[in-house]
Write an enzyme that holds these catalytic residues in place. Sequence first.
Site, short mmCIF file in Angstrom:
data_model
loop_
_atom_site.label_atom_id
_atom_site.label_comp_id
_atom_site.label_asym_id
_atom_site.label_seq_id
_atom_site.Cartn_x
_atom_site.Cartn_y
_atom_site.Cartn_z
CD GLU A 37 -3.16 1.08 1.75
OE1 GLU A 37 -3.41 0.12 2.49
OE2 GLU A 37 -4.02 1.91 1.39
CD GLU A 40 -2.56 0.72 -4.56
OE1 GLU A 40 -2.76 0.53 -3.34
OE2 GLU A 40 -3.32 0.30 -5.44
CB CYS A 58 -6.98 -2.99 5.22
SG CYS A 58 -7.05 -1.46 6.14
CB SER A 78 -5.40 0.76 -1.63
OG SER A 78 -4.50 -0.31 -1.68
CE LYS A 117 -10.73 -8.36 7.78
NZ LYS A 117 -9.95 -7.80 6.69
CD GLU A 120 -11.58 -9.18 3.27
OE1 GLU A 120 -11.24 -9.84 4.28
OE2 GLU A 120 -11.06 -8.10 2.97
CD GLU A 125 -14.47 -9.39 -6.55
OE1 GLU A 125 -14.62 -9.99 -5.45
OE2 GLU A 125 -15.36 -8.69 -7.05
CB CYS A 266 -9.84 -4.16 13.71
SG CYS A 266 -9.80 -3.88 11.93
FE1 SF4 Z 1 -13.52 -2.94 9.19
FE2 SF4 Z 1 -14.65 -3.31 11.55
FE3 SF4 Z 1 -13.88 -5.40 10.14
FE4 SF4 Z 1 -12.04 -3.81 11.23
S1 SF4 Z 1 -13.51 -5.07 12.34
S2 SF4 Z 1 -12.02 -4.62 9.15
S3 SF4 Z 1 -13.05 -1.79 11.09
S4 SF4 Z 1 -15.50 -3.95 9.54
#
Ligand code: SF4
Length: 355
Positions: A37, A40, A58, A78, A117, A120, A125, A266
């Site tokens: 990052e 970039e 992220c 990014s 996540k 995600e 992708e 997080c």
């Molecule tokens: Fe984003 Fe919250 Fe997940 Fe951290 S815990 S990556 S701030 S959604």
Amino acid sequence: MAPGSIIGGKQVAALKALGFDAVFDTCMSADMTIMEEASEALMRLTQKKDELPHFTSCCPGWVRFCELFYPDLMKHLSTCKSPAEMMGATVKSYYAEKKGLDPKNIVSVSIMPCTAKKGEALRKELGHDGMQDVDYVLTTRELAKLLKKKGIDFESLPDADYDSILGESTGAGRIFGATGGVAEASVRSLYYFATHQAPPDGLLEWQPVRGLTAVKEAQATVPGVGTVNVAIVNGMAAGRQILEQIRKGDLSRWQFIEFMACPGGCIGGGGQPKSQFASSEDMRKKRIAALYQEDRGAKRRSSHENTEIQTVYKEFYGAPLSERAEKYLHTSFDDKSGKIFDSETQHAANTPPKA
Ligand code: SF4
């Protein structure tokens, strides 16, 4: 345990007790994210100025928010994968090769403070050669429940070390979990990549980017690059305000913007264990203070100083933004406008209802 307890070593021991063959540190892949990052962002600052301001990528909660509500601004994101996904991709490529394993026989599980996540990990992708980078995601809350179910007494476990060669992290990788931490870690390495000099002390204790304010602003002077105006967005309510400003054409006020969806970053993630302590600003402050304390005490405080990272690049990726790094560590985004369905109004929630 008290908010801000450092439990990395116990977590490794707990995961080994559950039967995992190897346990790696996402703070290590946070350092890898910074390698990519910061490189970039530096390229955008010096060559691809129309992609400024640079948005961090992220946080999957934020990325989805951008894809749903601000797809016109996606070119600013990014292309770096998140640390969790970079770890999965590296385990199923470099690590597999090094250990003589068939990557198709590896099951990678991310332990995350984050419910986003889970979505995600399913993104088409985020995989390579017919495999997803991450197979399963357990939130830290689910991990705590699993340990209780298996009768593992977390507090009495001795500390264990992360497995090499993906187990070393710097202070920069640790502070990723706090609002402002990604920007601070990025600027430390961006400074080094631009100047080949260590970042000055002020960038190792960059107070203006720290704390729980909704929007923080800071400037870094990087020789050869100029002044980099940075904004830190703590939560998506503030995110909307900043994005509206950019949409109206205010493109030059900031060059680098960190977006995190959860309050405090997080450490305040939706997957964190519920506890006897009320989820409060005070608890978030204690968790954040613990991360900065770890950073301050770390032998190496900038991601590019991570010796395992240096080995991984020497043996596998070559250099940040190399063809191989682009294949495994970068991703793309998708215009998802109109794809949220609101069951109450029977309309896509991000488009105005039809008359
Ligand atoms: Fe984003 Fe919250 Fe997940 Fe951290 S815990 S990556 S701030 S959604």
